[in-house]
Design an enzyme around this catalytic site. Structure first.
Site, PDB file in Angstrom:
ATOM      1  N   HIS A 431       0.821  -1.216   0.000  1.00 33.63           N
ATOM      2  CA  HIS A 431       0.000   0.000   0.000  1.00 33.63           C
ATOM      3  C   HIS A 431       0.857   1.269   0.000  1.00 33.63           C
ATOM      4  CE1 HIS A 431      -3.663   2.022  -0.061  1.00 33.63           C
ATOM      5  NE2 HIS A 431      -4.226   1.639   1.079  1.00 33.63           N
ATOM      6  N   ASP A 435      -2.226   2.136  -4.665  1.00 33.73           N
ATOM      7  CA  ASP A 435      -3.459   2.568  -4.016  1.00 33.73           C
ATOM      8  C   ASP A 435      -4.550   1.520  -4.223  1.00 33.73           C
ATOM      9  OD1 ASP A 435      -2.275   4.939  -3.184  1.00 33.73           O
ATOM     10  OD2 ASP A 435      -2.823   5.998  -5.032  1.00 33.73           O
TER      11      ASP A 435
END
Length: 498
Positions: A431, A435
């Site tokens: 992450h 995204d």
């Protein structure tokens, strides 16, 4: 006689015994201790109390001083093992060393796991004699020459480096040193002659056994642990330690997040059932589901290239190639061979490469180069019956796709509830770089391609068209442009004649 001697010395009298008068030519080993004492004892006056000192001289032996109360002799014939060696039939009889081979650019050492041969066994050229376990793969140590293993100079479990000698090979293969016992070992006589009893040692006080204390009562809340004799400890293999280290580093480094979706496998399974016989006949391999997911992953990575990238310090490395790693579970541990340039391969080429790498991984013959690199990983836990999981990223990659078992579930299709073969798929991603939007789009792309394999054909045709239209246009336009250029030059040249 010993008793008379002791009484004489205790009374501080003078008593001498000239031992040479009683000395025979050479006492036989079977002579009793008493006769040896009579023939080999010489008393030295003023030597102190007989209980604490005696001076014994034995033929062929060194002088010994012992307390009288602990006096005990023994005549033992020399017994030894006879060493014999058969002569070599080879004139040279050269010895060569078997050493640890080069194990890869990123591997500096390994553990000597086990020997495949024993000393004295014959070996052929390049025949494996030992196995070296590294962080990634098991490597064989082969014999450099044909012959017989003379001996091993390393032990199992030792850490070895490339070039370390582990065995000596006798090239001729004719003679090996043996150790054999003598034809008949000489009997060892009792240290105390027959008819004489060993002096009794002073009786040590016998301690009375203490009464065992009653066992302490366990509290009601104390857990009943299993006994230690029902547990066993074994050392971790190098491969298992490496896998554990890499997975824990991945968990500590990446900000991992997993997103899920489900795929209707009806069309892909129908495609395989319809063309499996023709596929095997033409290409020699079976058409499986993995090739469909590899092609779908390639399409998804081309659609979302950030998932094919990776963070390196303060920079992002974008890769313009797609190398798909396939996680394969083996009896020795998890290995991840790599399919190179998967974007340029068709279904048949992918299936052939997967079968080749899987066989090498299971028999332990896969090389370091075949597992190095990789930009994206696919893990198929469905072959073991896994329904759902959250796979861990394989560094230095940024994402991993998890496949699971196919289960028939009721689904609503066209307003009706019908049974469909469904599979859960999971994407674990870093992450920090990716995204949620890109991750969901990627997983949705996987779902669309697997549920409708015709998309791959259309994309292939479209890609072919877009790739070759500029080339065709260039080839068509080039002659025409050349003609126009020549005509213009002919008009501009002075005094030109037609």
């Amino acid at each position: 006689m010993l008793g008379a001697i002791r009484r004489r010395i205790a009374s501080q009298g003078t008593y001498s015994l000239t031992w040479w008068k009683y000395l025979p030519s050479r006492p036989a080993p079977s002579q009793s201790v008493s006769s040896i004492v009579e023939n080999e004892v010489r008393l030295v006056l003023a030597c102190g109390h007989a209980r604490s000192f005696c001076h014994l001289v034995s033929l062929g032996r060194s002088v010994s001083l012992r307390p009288m109360r602990e006096l005990a002799f023994g005549i033992q014939a020399d017994t030894s093992l006879q060493r014999w060696r058969r002569p070599f039939s080879s004139e040279s009889g050269d010895l060569v060393d078997a050493v640890v081979p080069y194990m890869g650019e990123s591997i500096t050492d390994g553990t000597l796991a086990n020997f495949l041969k024993n000393p004295g066994d014959p070996v052929e050229v390049d025949e494996p004699i030992a196995q070296i376990e590294t962080d990634k793969v098991t490597i064989d140590v082969s014999s450099p020459e044909a012959g017989v293993i003379e001996k091993f100079v390393a032990k199992e479990g030792e850490t070895v480096e490339p070039g370390t000698k582990i065995a000596i090979i006798l090239k001729s293969g004719e003679g090996v040193a043996h150790v054999a016992p003598s034809e008949k070992a000489a009997p060892v006589p009792s240290p105390i002659s027959e008819g004489k009893q060993a002096p009794k040692s002073e009786a040590a006080p016998v301690e009375k056994p203490k009464a065992p204390s009653p066992p302490s009562k366990r509290s009601a809340t104390e857990p009943q642990l299993p006994p230690k004799d029902r547990e066993r400890r074994i050392p971790m293999t190098r491969l298992r330690k490496r896998v554990a280290t890499r997975l824990k580093d991945s968990q500590n480094t990446f900000a991992m997040l997993t997103t899920f979706n489900e795929v209707d496998m009806t069309n892909l399974m129908g495609l395989r059932s319809e063309y499996k016989d023709a596929f095997v006949e033409k290409h020699g391999v079976k058409l499986g589901l993995m090739s469909g997911f590899v092609k779908a992953a390639v399409s998804g990575l081309q659609n979302q290239p950030i998932i094919n990238a990776v963070i390196d310090g303060d920079e992002i490395i974008h890769r313009d190639y797609i190398d798909i790693s396939i996680a394969v579970g083996t009896p020795k541990g998890l290995v991840v061979p790599v399919i190179r340039n998967a974007e340029n391969m068709n279904f048949a080429e992918i299936e052939k490469e997967i079968n080749t790498l899987a066989k090498k991984a299971n028999d332990g013959s896969i090389s370091i180069d075949e597992m190095a690199g990789g930009t994206f990983t696919i893990s198929n836990g469905g072959v073991y019956g896994s329904l759902l999981s959250t796979p861990i990223i394989n560094p230095p990659q940024s994402a991993i796709l998890g496949m699971h078992s196919i289960v028939s579930r009721p689904m609503v299709v066209g307003g009706e509830v019908v049974p469909r073969p469904m599979m859960y798929i999971a994407l674990t991603y870093d992450h920090r770089l990716i995204d949620g939007r890109e991750a969901v789009f990627f997983l949705r792309r996987i779902k669309d391609v697997v549920e409708d394999p015709c998309r791959l054909l259309l994309e292939s045709l479209l890609g072919f068209t877009l790739h070759f239209i500029p080339l065709i246009t260039e080839r068509v336009e080039a002659p025409r442009l050349a003609e126009v250029s020549l005509s213009e030059e002919s008009r501009e040249a002075p005094g030109s004649e037609n």
